[in-house]
Design a protein around this motif. Structure first.
Motif, PDB file in Angstrom:
ATOM      1  N   TYR A 546       0.828  -1.205   0.000  1.00  0.00           N
ATOM      2  CA  TYR A 546       0.000   0.000   0.000  1.00  0.00           C
ATOM      3  C   TYR A 546       0.864   1.258   0.000  1.00  0.00           C
ATOM      4  O   TYR A 546       0.502   2.273  -0.611  1.00  0.00           O
ATOM      5  CB  TYR A 546      -0.915   0.025   1.222  1.00  0.00           C
ATOM      6  N   TYR A 547       1.977   1.220   0.715  1.00  0.00           N
ATOM      7  CA  TYR A 547       2.870   2.393   0.769  1.00  0.00           C
ATOM      8  C   TYR A 547       3.476   2.682  -0.607  1.00  0.00           C
ATOM      9  O   TYR A 547       3.508   3.832  -1.059  1.00  0.00           O
ATOM     10  CB  TYR A 547       3.971   2.151   1.803  1.00  0.00           C
ATOM     11  N   HIS A 548       3.950   1.657  -1.296  1.00  0.00           N
ATOM     12  CA  HIS A 548       4.641   1.872  -2.579  1.00  0.00           C
ATOM     13  C   HIS A 548       3.659   2.120  -3.724  1.00  0.00           C
ATOM     14  O   HIS A 548       4.016   2.812  -4.694  1.00  0.00           O
ATOM     15  CB  HIS A 548       5.530   0.665  -2.890  1.00  0.00           C
ATOM     16  N   ARG A 549       2.466   1.520  -3.653  1.00  0.00           N
ATOM     17  CA  ARG A 549       1.425   1.725  -4.661  1.00  0.00           C
ATOM     18  C   ARG A 549       1.942   1.558  -6.093  1.00  0.00           C
ATOM     19  O   ARG A 549       1.852   2.477  -6.924  1.00  0.00           O
ATOM     20  CB  ARG A 549       0.770   3.100  -4.497  1.00  0.00           C
ATOM     21  N   PRO A 550       2.472   0.384  -6.442  1.00  0.00           N
ATOM     22  CA  PRO A 550       2.932   0.169  -7.830  1.00  0.00           C
ATOM     23  C   PRO A 550       1.741  -0.059  -8.759  1.00  0.00           C
ATOM     24  O   PRO A 550       0.598  -0.223  -8.311  1.00  0.00           O
ATOM     25  CB  PRO A 550       3.772  -1.105  -7.694  1.00  0.00           C
ATOM     26  N   LYS A 551       1.999  -0.112 -10.042  1.00  0.00           N
ATOM     27  CA  LYS A 551       0.930  -0.378 -10.997  1.00  0.00           C
ATOM     28  C   LYS A 551       0.580  -1.863 -11.029  1.00  0.00           C
ATOM     29  O   LYS A 551      -0.576  -2.225 -11.256  1.00  0.00           O
ATOM     30  CB  LYS A 551       1.344   0.097 -12.396  1.00  0.00           C
ATOM     31  N   PHE A 552       1.585  -2.722 -10.821  1.00  0.00           N
ATOM     32  CA  PHE A 552       1.372  -4.161 -10.858  1.00  0.00           C
ATOM     33  C   PHE A 552       1.939  -4.784  -9.588  1.00  0.00           C
ATOM     34  O   PHE A 552       2.960  -4.315  -9.053  1.00  0.00           O
ATOM     35  CB  PHE A 552       2.055  -4.790 -12.077  1.00  0.00           C
ATOM     36  N   ALA A 553       1.291  -5.846  -9.111  1.00  0.00           N
ATOM     37  CA  ALA A 553       1.775  -6.560  -7.923  1.00  0.00           C
ATOM     38  C   ALA A 553       1.656  -8.056  -8.151  1.00  0.00           C
ATOM     39  O   ALA A 553       0.639  -8.546  -8.656  1.00  0.00           O
ATOM     40  CB  ALA A 553       0.982  -6.149  -6.686  1.00  0.00           C
ATOM     41  N   ILE A 554       2.728  -8.768  -7.792  1.00  0.00           N
ATOM     42  CA  ILE A 554       2.748 -10.234  -7.854  1.00  0.00           C
ATOM     43  C   ILE A 554       2.544 -10.752  -6.438  1.00  0.00           C
ATOM     44  O   ILE A 554       3.364 -10.503  -5.550  1.00  0.00           O
ATOM     45  CB  ILE A 554       4.083 -10.743  -8.429  1.00  0.00           C
ATOM     46  N   LEU A 555       1.439 -11.460  -6.209  1.00  0.00           N
ATOM     47  CA  LEU A 555       1.088 -11.956  -4.879  1.00  0.00           C
ATOM     48  C   LEU A 555       1.199 -13.480  -4.886  1.00  0.00           C
ATOM     49  O   LEU A 555       0.357 -14.169  -5.478  1.00  0.00           O
ATOM     50  CB  LEU A 555      -0.324 -11.515  -4.499  1.00  0.00           C
ATOM     51  N   ASP A 556       2.221 -13.993  -4.259  1.00  0.00           N
ATOM     52  CA  ASP A 556       2.513 -15.432  -4.282  1.00  0.00           C
ATOM     53  C   ASP A 556       2.119 -16.054  -2.940  1.00  0.00           C
ATOM     54  O   ASP A 556       2.907 -16.084  -1.998  1.00  0.00           O
ATOM     55  CB  ASP A 556       4.007 -15.649  -4.565  1.00  0.00           C
ATOM     56  N   GLU A 557       0.855 -16.525  -2.855  1.00  0.00           N
ATOM     57  CA  GLU A 557       0.338 -17.135  -1.618  1.00  0.00           C
ATOM     58  C   GLU A 557       0.563 -16.210  -0.411  1.00  0.00           C
ATOM     59  O   GLU A 557       0.874 -16.660   0.684  1.00  0.00           O
ATOM     60  CB  GLU A 557       1.018 -18.490  -1.363  1.00  0.00           C
ATOM     61  N   CYS A 558       0.397 -14.901  -0.619  1.00  0.00           N
ATOM     62  CA  CYS A 558       0.781 -13.929   0.405  1.00  0.00           C
ATOM     63  C   CYS A 558      -0.267 -13.754   1.496  1.00  0.00           C
ATOM     64  O   CYS A 558      -0.048 -12.978   2.436  1.00  0.00           O
ATOM     65  CB  CYS A 558       1.086 -12.579  -0.247  1.00  0.00           C
ATOM     66  N   THR A 559      -1.409 -14.458   1.394  1.00  0.00           N
ATOM     67  CA  THR A 559      -2.446 -14.351   2.435  1.00  0.00           C
ATOM     68  C   THR A 559      -2.746 -15.713   3.060  1.00  0.00           C
ATOM     69  O   THR A 559      -3.826 -15.918   3.622  1.00  0.00           O
ATOM     70  CB  THR A 559      -3.735 -13.764   1.838  1.00  0.00           C
ATOM     71  N   SER A 560      -1.816 -16.620   2.968  1.00  0.00           N
ATOM     72  CA  SER A 560      -2.059 -17.995   3.434  1.00  0.00           C
ATOM     73  C   SER A 560      -2.211 -18.083   4.946  1.00  0.00           C
ATOM     74  O   SER A 560      -2.772 -19.051   5.452  1.00  0.00           O
ATOM     75  CB  SER A 560      -0.916 -18.908   2.978  1.00  0.00           C
ATOM     76  N   ALA A 561      -1.691 -17.076   5.696  1.00  0.00           N
ATOM     77  CA  ALA A 561      -1.717 -17.143   7.162  1.00  0.00           C
ATOM     78  C   ALA A 561      -2.716 -16.171   7.783  1.00  0.00           C
ATOM     79  O   ALA A 561      -2.678 -15.945   8.990  1.00  0.00           O
ATOM     80  CB  ALA A 561      -0.318 -16.875   7.722  1.00  0.00           C
ATOM     81  N   VAL A 562      -3.592 -15.589   6.965  1.00  0.00           N
ATOM     82  CA  VAL A 562      -4.578 -14.658   7.511  1.00  0.00           C
ATOM     83  C   VAL A 562      -5.980 -15.222   7.263  1.00  0.00           C
ATOM     84  O   VAL A 562      -6.190 -16.089   6.405  1.00  0.00           O
ATOM     85  CB  VAL A 562      -4.444 -13.253   6.881  1.00  0.00           C
ATOM     86  N   SER A 563      -6.921 -14.703   7.988  1.00  0.00           N
ATOM     87  CA  SER A 563      -8.304 -15.177   7.866  1.00  0.00           C
ATOM     88  C   SER A 563      -8.932 -14.660   6.573  1.00  0.00           C
ATOM     89  O   SER A 563      -8.410 -13.748   5.915  1.00  0.00           O
ATOM     90  CB  SER A 563      -9.119 -14.713   9.066  1.00  0.00           C
ATOM     91  N   LEU A 564     -10.092 -15.246   6.216  1.00  0.00           N
ATOM     92  CA  LEU A 564     -10.798 -14.814   5.008  1.00  0.00           C
ATOM     93  C   LEU A 564     -11.247 -13.362   5.115  1.00  0.00           C
ATOM     94  O   LEU A 564     -11.294 -12.636   4.117  1.00  0.00           O
ATOM     95  CB  LEU A 564     -12.010 -15.725   4.770  1.00  0.00           C
ATOM     96  N   GLU A 565     -11.563 -12.919   6.325  1.00  0.00           N
ATOM     97  CA  GLU A 565     -11.981 -11.531   6.531  1.00  0.00           C
ATOM     98  C   GLU A 565     -10.846 -10.565   6.187  1.00  0.00           C
ATOM     99  O   GLU A 565     -11.038  -9.581   5.453  1.00  0.00           O
ATOM    100  CB  GLU A 565     -12.421 -11.339   7.980  1.00  0.00           C
ATOM    101  N   PHE A 566      -9.632 -10.845   6.722  1.00  0.00           N
ATOM    102  CA  PHE A 566      -8.487  -9.987   6.431  1.00  0.00           C
ATOM    103  C   PHE A 566      -8.085 -10.087   4.967  1.00  0.00           C
ATOM    104  O   PHE A 566      -7.664  -9.103   4.360  1.00  0.00           O
ATOM    105  CB  PHE A 566      -7.306 -10.365   7.315  1.00  0.00           C
ATOM    106  N   GLU A 567      -8.234 -11.269   4.397  1.00  0.00           N
ATOM    107  CA  GLU A 567      -7.903 -11.462   2.987  1.00  0.00           C
ATOM    108  C   GLU A 567      -8.768 -10.573   2.102  1.00  0.00           C
ATOM    109  O   GLU A 567      -8.276  -9.930   1.157  1.00  0.00           O
ATOM    110  CB  GLU A 567      -8.104 -12.935   2.643  1.00  0.00           C
ATOM    111  N   LYS A 568     -10.052 -10.500   2.435  1.00  0.00           N
ATOM    112  CA  LYS A 568     -10.978  -9.652   1.676  1.00  0.00           C
ATOM    113  C   LYS A 568     -10.595  -8.180   1.801  1.00  0.00           C
ATOM    114  O   LYS A 568     -10.598  -7.437   0.809  1.00  0.00           O
ATOM    115  CB  LYS A 568     -12.406  -9.886   2.177  1.00  0.00           C
ATOM    116  N   ILE A 569     -10.243  -7.749   3.013  1.00  0.00           N
ATOM    117  CA  ILE A 569      -9.832  -6.357   3.240  1.00  0.00           C
ATOM    118  C   ILE A 569      -8.577  -6.042   2.431  1.00  0.00           C
ATOM    119  O   ILE A 569      -8.480  -4.986   1.778  1.00  0.00           O
ATOM    120  CB  ILE A 569      -9.587  -6.116   4.743  1.00  0.00           C
ATOM    121  N   MET A 570      -7.615  -6.940   2.458  1.00  0.00           N
ATOM    122  CA  MET A 570      -6.341  -6.719   1.762  1.00  0.00           C
ATOM    123  C   MET A 570      -6.551  -6.538   0.264  1.00  0.00           C
ATOM    124  O   MET A 570      -6.051  -5.584  -0.352  1.00  0.00           O
ATOM    125  CB  MET A 570      -5.405  -7.904   2.009  1.00  0.00           C
TER     126      MET A 570
END
Length: 676
Positions: A546-570
């Motif tokens: 969020y701080y860097h705000r790039p145009k593209f982001a590669i997310l590699d299983e980056c929400t595997s340890a958070v709940s579905l609620e936090f995943e939706k927010i992210m």
């Protein structure tokens, strides 16, 4: 008349003697570049040595305005001062002995007092030489390390060196220990060569003046013969030093590898196997050290005999030419100093070849850095070398990711996909799915610039417009603030117009604003890798996005340890910021955040197209339901087979009972037993 002729002859003899001495020293220096081996070694003092040394000297002494250059000049001045002080002390020793023999007590006491006064600048000079030599060594190391770090930490060279090239596996050893050894050896070599050579010239000039040219020339011829013999019998210490540092690096790499893979090794209970591997590396060091110790033993024995005893005997004969006591003592002192200087020159030959060993390692690393910068990689597998030598085209754009017939090839030469073509523009959120080892991570490494493009054409954003979030986020050394703005520092954050309050708002979105107070404020410094939980680490990584705000982001299983609620927010907030998402995940809950899919089949094929999340979820639910029904059918089939076996066993038992009842002998025995 005879006296005048003798004076002229002595003056010419002095000049001729100095000229011959210089020629002998030049011959000695030239012979240092030749070895007995038929195959020249990099570590020997040959043409490559001088070429490599000149290359490194340009780095450690960049010019006449550099601090190192003026330190070297001051160092040279102190070397000259010490030589003339030694010459003066030698003459003073002769005078003191002469006064002592002549029993001139008053003059002798004044001489001793003056001798003590002369000792003050002499000791100061010696201490300054050691001090400046150490300053030179640390100055050389600072220059060389900064230069190497500049090469090593640019254009992901550190990653490519470890993963795409097989020539060096212990770059940390080379940059730390080997560079330190080389710089101290280089600083010490100048003192060990310049001072003795200067001593030899000055002391021999004085000796020629005292005893004549003929005796000094004869002594130099004998010394030169013995020095030539020693050079021919000198072991290849440069090769030994280079090989020793290489083996030490391999041993250190084995230890580092054990620490990095400690968990897997412990789970496999393979400590005995790893102990054997580490001991095999250590045994190589021991064997190599024994060879070096044996070579040094015989060479040191020869060296001590020639320098201390053979040259000492020649010196005694040489010094005994004068008859008068005063000049004899002076000559002895001059001769001892000259012999010591020549011995240090001989000892320095061994240091030169050892320096060559360190030098060859440093230059080899710099050459590899240049090759990697030019994308020239060397693999141990010859077939892999043929594949990875090919190159495609990379075009930097700001508004698209476009793979056009780009092969997905691993650094080992494995072709995962022959050609891949697809295009992503802002707003096209891509879901990437497929089995393990099919090429998903490999594709993103190529997109991120970590791996070369081995064919076709790749259009990609510049590094600042594409951001990567792995499953296990990297947390750097530094403050809590540094974890969110990484790789920026606080000054860069302020230039972008961000404040600590803005960072707090980002954390509030992720519902972790209390972490600031909990961990002791923004400037708190901890080992964040150990302090934060896995879920907190993944949320910190998302805050970084969020701080860097790039145009593209590669997310590699980056929400595997958070709940579905936090995943939706992210995901919702990332899309709100206008970030185009490319996600690698097997979680169906993420499908609704994407509108395109890239599916790998694990057999070298792929499918790219639009994603209807609701339809795919319905199909997924139907698939799960059918799989459940199939699994239930398998259970029923197994139950049926079990019942059939039970039924068969009962039928066999019933038939056996009928056969017994029909047997006359069985019936008669049963009746007799009942009557009894």
């Amino acid at each position: 008349m005879m006296k005048a002729v003798e004076n002229v002859f002595m003056k010419k003899s002095n000049r001729i003697g100095i000229m011959i001495l210089v020629l002998i020293l030049m011959n000695f220096s030239a012979r240092m570049s030749k070895r007995k081996h038929s195959k020249p070694l990099k570590s020997n003092a040959n043409k490559d040595f001088y070429k490599n040394l000149a290359r490194i000297l340009k780095i450690v002494i960049p010019g006449v305005n550099s601090k190192e250059f003026w330190l070297l000049m001051i160092f040279s001045g102190f070397l000259v001062s010490r030589t003339f002080l030694s010459l003066y002390v030698a003459e003073l020793d002769g005078k003191l002995v002469s006064l002592m023999v002549k029993r001139k007590k008053k003059e002798f006491l004044f001489g001793i007092l003056w001798w003590m006064i002369v000792a003050i600048p002499a000791t100061y000079t010696n201490s300054m030489l050691n001090f400046i030599q150490n300053k030179l060594a640390i100055g050389f190391r600072t220059r060389l390390v900064r230069y190497m770090h500049g090469k090593y930490l640019e254009d992901e060279t550190f990653y490519k060196l470890a993963n795409l090239d097989d020539r060096v596996k212990n770059a940390d050893q080379l940059i730390t220990q080997d560079v330190n050894n080389f710089c101290h050896s280089l600083a010490g070599l100048y003192a060990n060569l310049a001072k003795p050579i200067l001593d030899i010239i000055i002391f021999h000039r004085q000796l020629i003046k005292n005893v004549g040219f003929e005796a000094d020339f004869a002594l130099n011829v004998l010394v030169q013969i013995s020095a030539t013999l020693m050079r021919k019998m000198t072991p290849p210490f440069g090769m030994y030093a280079s090989e020793g540092q290489k083996l030490e690096g391999e041993y250190r790499y084995a230890q580092t590898r054990l620490i990095e893979n400690a968990e897997e090794i412990a789970l496999y209970n393979s400590h005995e196997r790893e102990k054997g591997i580490i001991w095999s590396f250590y045994d190589k060091i021991v064997k190599h050290s024994k060879i070096v110790f044996k070579s040094k033993f015989w060479y040191s024995m020869l060296e001590d005999f020639v320098i201390k005893y053979y040259w000492g005997a020649l010196g005694m004969m040489f010094a005994s030419v004068p008859v008068f006591l005063g000049t004899y003592i002076t000559n002895i002192r001059l001769l001892i100093s000259a012999s010591d200087a020549f011995g240090r020159v001989m000892y320095s030959y061994k240091e030169v070849v050892e320096l060559g060993g360190y030098l060859s390692r440093a230059v080899e690393l710099l050459d590899i850095f240049e090759d990697i910068k030019n994308e020239k990689f060397v693999k141990r597998n010859a077939d892999a070398n043929e594949i990875v030598e090919k190159r495609g085209i990379v075009i930097y754009t700001s508004d698209e990711v476009y793979f056009s017939r780009v092969p997905i090839v691993s650094p080992t030469g494995d072709i995962l996909i022959k050609e891949m073509t697809f295009r992503i523009v802002p707003g096209m959120h891509l879901l990437v799915v497929g089995p393990n080892g099919c090429g998903k991570s490999s594709m993103f490494r190529i997109l991120g610039g970590l791996w070369p493009v081995y064919g076709g054409c790749l259009k990609r954003p510049v590094n600042s417009e594409i951001f990567y979030l792995p499953q296990r986020p990297y947390l750097s050394l530094g403050t809590l603030r540094d974890q969110i703005i990484y790789p920026h520092n606080e000054n860069e954050m302020e230039k972008r117009g961000y404040s600590d309050g803005d960072l707090k708002e980002i954390l509030t979105i992720l519902k972790m604003e209390n972490i600031v107070e909990r961990e002791g404020g923004w400037d708190s410094t901890k080992d964040w890798k150990e302090v934060l939980s896995f879920g907190d680490k993944q949320r910190i990584a998302m805050a970084r996005l969020y701080y860097h705000r790039p145009k593209f982001a590669i997310l590699d299983e980056c929400t595997s340890a958070v709940s579905l609620e936090f995943e939706k927010i992210m995901y919702n907030h990332a899309m709100k910021l206008g970030i185009t998402l490319m996600t690698v995940s097997h979680r169906p809950s993420l499908w609704k955040f994407h509108n395109f899919i890239l599916q790998f089949d694990g057999q070298g094929g792929y499918v790219f197209g639009k994603l209807d999340a609701s339809k795919r979820l319905a199909l997924q639910e139907e698939k799960i339901k059918i799989e459940h029904q199939l699994s239930e059918m398998k259970k029923l089939e197994a139950k049926l087979v079990e019942l059939e076996k039970t039924r068969g066993a009962m039928k066999i038992k019933r038939n056996e009972s009928y056969s017994k009842l029909l047997n006359p002998n069985y019936l008669s025995r049963r009746r007799s037993s009942e009557s009894k």
